[in-house]
Design a protein around this motif. Structure first.
Motif, PDB file in Angstrom:
ATOM      1  N   HIS A 270       1.248   1.655   4.303  1.00 45.71           N
ATOM      2  CA  HIS A 270       0.870   2.130   2.968  1.00 45.71           C
ATOM      3  C   HIS A 270       1.612   3.418   2.623  1.00 45.71           C
ATOM      4  CE1 HIS A 270      -1.646   3.326  -0.408  1.00 45.71           C
ATOM      5  NE2 HIS A 270      -1.998   4.423   0.229  1.00 45.71           N
ATOM      6  N   LYS A 271       1.726   4.351   3.582  1.00 48.09           N
ATOM      7  CA  LYS A 271       2.376   5.636   3.330  1.00 48.09           C
ATOM      8  C   LYS A 271       3.901   5.503   3.225  1.00 48.09           C
ATOM      9  CE  LYS A 271      -1.055   8.482   3.049  1.00 48.09           C
ATOM     10  NZ  LYS A 271      -1.296   9.218   1.784  1.00 48.09           N
ATOM     11  N   ILE A 272       4.493   4.693   4.089  1.00 45.87           N
ATOM     12  CA  ILE A 272       5.948   4.545   4.088  1.00 45.87           C
ATOM     13  C   ILE A 272       6.418   3.839   2.820  1.00 45.87           C
ATOM     14  CG2 ILE A 272       7.894   3.440   5.239  1.00 45.87           C
ATOM     15  CD1 ILE A 272       6.376   3.896   7.890  1.00 45.87           C
TER      16      ILE A 272
ATOM     17  N   THR B 209      -4.186   2.036  11.903  1.00 44.77           N
ATOM     18  CA  THR B 209      -3.117   3.046  11.877  1.00 44.77           C
ATOM     19  C   THR B 209      -1.832   2.445  11.328  1.00 44.77           C
ATOM     20  OG1 THR B 209      -4.087   4.195  13.769  1.00 44.77           O
ATOM     21  CG2 THR B 209      -1.783   4.677  13.259  1.00 44.77           C
TER      22      THR B 209
ATOM     23  N   TYR C 176      -7.957   1.914   2.944  1.00 35.35           N
ATOM     24  CA  TYR C 176      -7.303   2.620   4.035  1.00 35.35           C
ATOM     25  C   TYR C 176      -8.184   3.787   4.469  1.00 35.35           C
ATOM     26  CZ  TYR C 176      -3.230   0.006   2.431  1.00 35.35           C
ATOM     27  OH  TYR C 176      -2.371  -1.005   2.054  1.00 35.35           O
TER      28      TYR C 176
ATOM     29  N   GLU D  76      -9.333   6.770   2.175  1.00 36.22           N
ATOM     30  CA  GLU D  76      -9.111   6.344   0.796  1.00 36.22           C
ATOM     31  C   GLU D  76     -10.451   6.213   0.080  1.00 36.22           C
ATOM     32  OE1 GLU D  76      -6.071   3.171  -1.241  1.00 36.22           O
ATOM     33  OE2 GLU D  76      -7.461   2.387   0.258  1.00 36.22           O
TER      34      GLU D  76
ATOM     35  N   PHE E 291       5.165   3.690  -0.152  1.00 39.17           N
ATOM     36  CA  PHE E 291       4.256   4.238  -1.150  1.00 39.17           C
ATOM     37  C   PHE E 291       4.525   3.682  -2.535  1.00 39.17           C
ATOM     38  CE2 PHE E 291       7.968   6.912  -0.990  1.00 39.17           C
ATOM     39  CZ  PHE E 291       8.261   7.162  -2.321  1.00 39.17           C
TER      40      PHE E 291
ATOM     41  N   TRP F  82      -2.220   1.838   7.606  1.00 43.09           N
ATOM     42  CA  TRP F  82      -2.115   3.090   6.858  1.00 43.09           C
ATOM     43  C   TRP F  82      -0.666   3.579   6.792  1.00 43.09           C
ATOM     44  CZ3 TRP F  82      -0.746   8.097   8.439  1.00 43.09           C
ATOM     45  CH2 TRP F  82      -1.025   9.122   7.521  1.00 43.09           C
ATOM     46  N   LEU F  83       0.069   3.471   7.907  1.00 42.14           N
ATOM     47  CA  LEU F  83       1.473   3.887   7.920  1.00 42.14           C
ATOM     48  C   LEU F  83       2.308   3.046   6.955  1.00 42.14           C
ATOM     49  CD1 LEU F  83       2.063   4.543  11.725  1.00 42.14           C
ATOM     50  CD2 LEU F  83       2.126   6.241   9.887  1.00 42.14           C
TER      51      LEU F  83
ATOM     52  N   ASP G 220      -8.017   5.940  -5.127  1.00 36.44           N
ATOM     53  CA  ASP G 220      -7.580   7.338  -4.980  1.00 36.44           C
ATOM     54  C   ASP G 220      -7.104   8.000  -6.269  1.00 36.44           C
ATOM     55  OD1 ASP G 220      -8.232   7.931  -2.429  1.00 36.44           O
ATOM     56  OD2 ASP G 220      -6.268   7.625  -1.566  1.00 36.44           O
TER      57      ASP G 220
ATOM     58  N   ARG H  37       2.330  -0.467  -4.796  1.00 36.03           N
ATOM     59  CA  ARG H  37       0.942  -0.161  -5.084  1.00 36.03           C
ATOM     60  C   ARG H  37       0.155  -1.446  -5.369  1.00 36.03           C
ATOM     61  NH1 ARG H  37       0.978   3.793  -2.529  1.00 36.03           N
ATOM     62  NH2 ARG H  37       1.319   5.905  -3.293  1.00 36.03           N
TER      63      ARG H  37
END
Length: 411
Positions: free
Chosen positions: A35-37, A29, A79, A82, A39, A32-33, A52, A42
């Protein structure tokens, strides 16, 4: 501390965290967070795969990463939710030292069957490259080593190897296949065989073609079955027994009513098989619990008859007799499609992704109408036709299964 030692230490810590499910959930978790925050950060991957994002025809190809041993493998774990998309054309375009393809399998038998049309198309496109298969050596929720036996009979593979791996408790695509690398030759692309699975996916076969950047067939192709040229004595023995038993009957009904994926075994095997026998059929089954004392029933001993031999047995019998399948959602959904057999498919739990696994030969019995399956291929089961097995799974009553079978296949 050297780079290799530091990498091994990090991998050991990661494996320990992933072995404890609560820690694994927290760790994945947070990963993944992150990765999202962030963004805009890469992962820089080699040109031949990307996360993706599908490859597009005509894209400019320029490699900026060194063509070292890391270039040939996936650079990091995935992730959650993904996916990875490959384009082997790009690999060959930028790296003349690519010598072959090492396809890594960690899946069940049914999962493998869905890959067979894609594997045939991939080998046709890259006929000059040797294809090696690497298969997990142990049974677990993700993997069956019997896949290796099937791959050894697949003409598109030159060699098959086994590796000791472990499943990831949260993300199946992050199966630990590290030990496979000891047998992968230098210059071979290490390519885990992934597919996407979800409500948004038209079919698992479609996802596999898209994953490998192959043209998606207009009609979903059925699995490809490969059999030895000679029939083994154990198969001949079963043929003799079936031919003797089926004489004077309407045909053969083959049952597969257990599922490793859902940990399910149909509890009324004897009553169902007896009902079909009463209707004039010879019944075969790979699921235990039937009326073994009845001469019109034959239980296939999977310890004596390998899975591919069972399919070969059915392929031969299909040429001689009317042959039908009744199966829960498991390996024989795919196998029945590959063999071209009518299948009364008992969907024993609600799975809104079931269209990923369906083929037109399957008449789906269900207590939930799926909007992404053809309505004409669904038989709605009223509440009185089943009992509750547990909170998630139902058991269809034998007399109802016989009734649906007759309505669909006795014409």
């Amino acid at each position: 501390m050297g780079g290799a030692n530091l990498y091994n230490l990090i991998m050991s810590i990661n494996q320990w965290i992933c072995s404890v499910r609560p820690l694994c959930v927290i760790y994945e978790t947070l990963r993944w967070l992150w990765h999202k925050i962030f963004f805009f950060i890469r992962t820089h991957t080699p040109v031949w795969y990307r996360f993706d994002k599908k490859h597009q025809p005509g894209e400019p190809v320029r490699e900026t990463l060194p063509l070292d041993h890391n270039w040939y493998r996936i650079c990091r774990p995935l992730y959650r939710h993904e996916h990875v998309y490959y384009d082997l054309d790009k690999a060959l375009q930028v790296n003349p030292n690519v010598k072959g393809v090492a396809l890594i399998f960690f899946m069940g038998i049914g999962d493998y069957l869905y890959t067979t049309p894609m594997l045939a198309a991939l080998k046709k496109k890259y006929a000059k490259l040797p294809f090696y298969a690497y298969v997990g050596a142990q049974f677990d929720r993700n993997n069956s080593p019997l896949v290796g036996k099937l791959l050894s009979e697949n003409p598109h593979f030159e060699k098959v190897f086994y590796f000791n791996g472990t499943r990831h408790p949260l993300i199946w695509k992050n199966y630990n296949y590290e030990q496979a690398f000891k047998d992968i030759p230098d210059g071979f692309l290490a390519v885990p065989v992934y597919y996407d699975y979800g409500v948004h996916v038209p079919h698992r076969v479609t996802s596999l073609f898209e994953t490998f950047s192959l043209p998606v067939p207009q009609e979903t192709p059925a699995p490809r079955m490969y059999f030895p040229q000679t029939v083994a004595p154990v198969v001949e023995d079963y043929l003799t027994r079936v031919r003797k038993g089926v004489c004077g009957k309407k045909g053969i009904v083959f049952l597969q009513l257990d599922s490793r994926g859902s940990n399910y075994v149909y509890p009324q095997m004897k009553a169902l098989a007896s009902g079909l026998i009463k209707e004039g059929y010879f019944v075969m089954s790979v699921t235990k619990g039937g009326p073994v004392e009845n001469p019109d029933y034959l239980e296939v001993d999977i310890k004596k008859l390998a899975i591919n031999q069972t399919w070969q047995l059915l392929a031969i019998l299909k040429q001689e007799y009317p042959l039908y399948v009744i199966a829960v959602n498991s390996v024989f959904w795919a196998a029945s499609a590959g063999l071209g057999l009518p299948n009364l498919g008992l969907q024993h739990w609600i799975d809104k992704k079931v269209h990923n696994l369906w083929y037109p030969n399957i008449e789906v019995v269900t207590n939930y109408i799926y909007p992404l399956l053809p309505r004409g291929k669904q038989i709605f089961a009223p509440p009185e036709s089943y009992t509750q097995h547990n909170k998630k799974i139902i058991d269809y009553k034998p007399d109802w299964v016989v009734k649906w079978f007759k309505e669909k296949f006795e014409k």
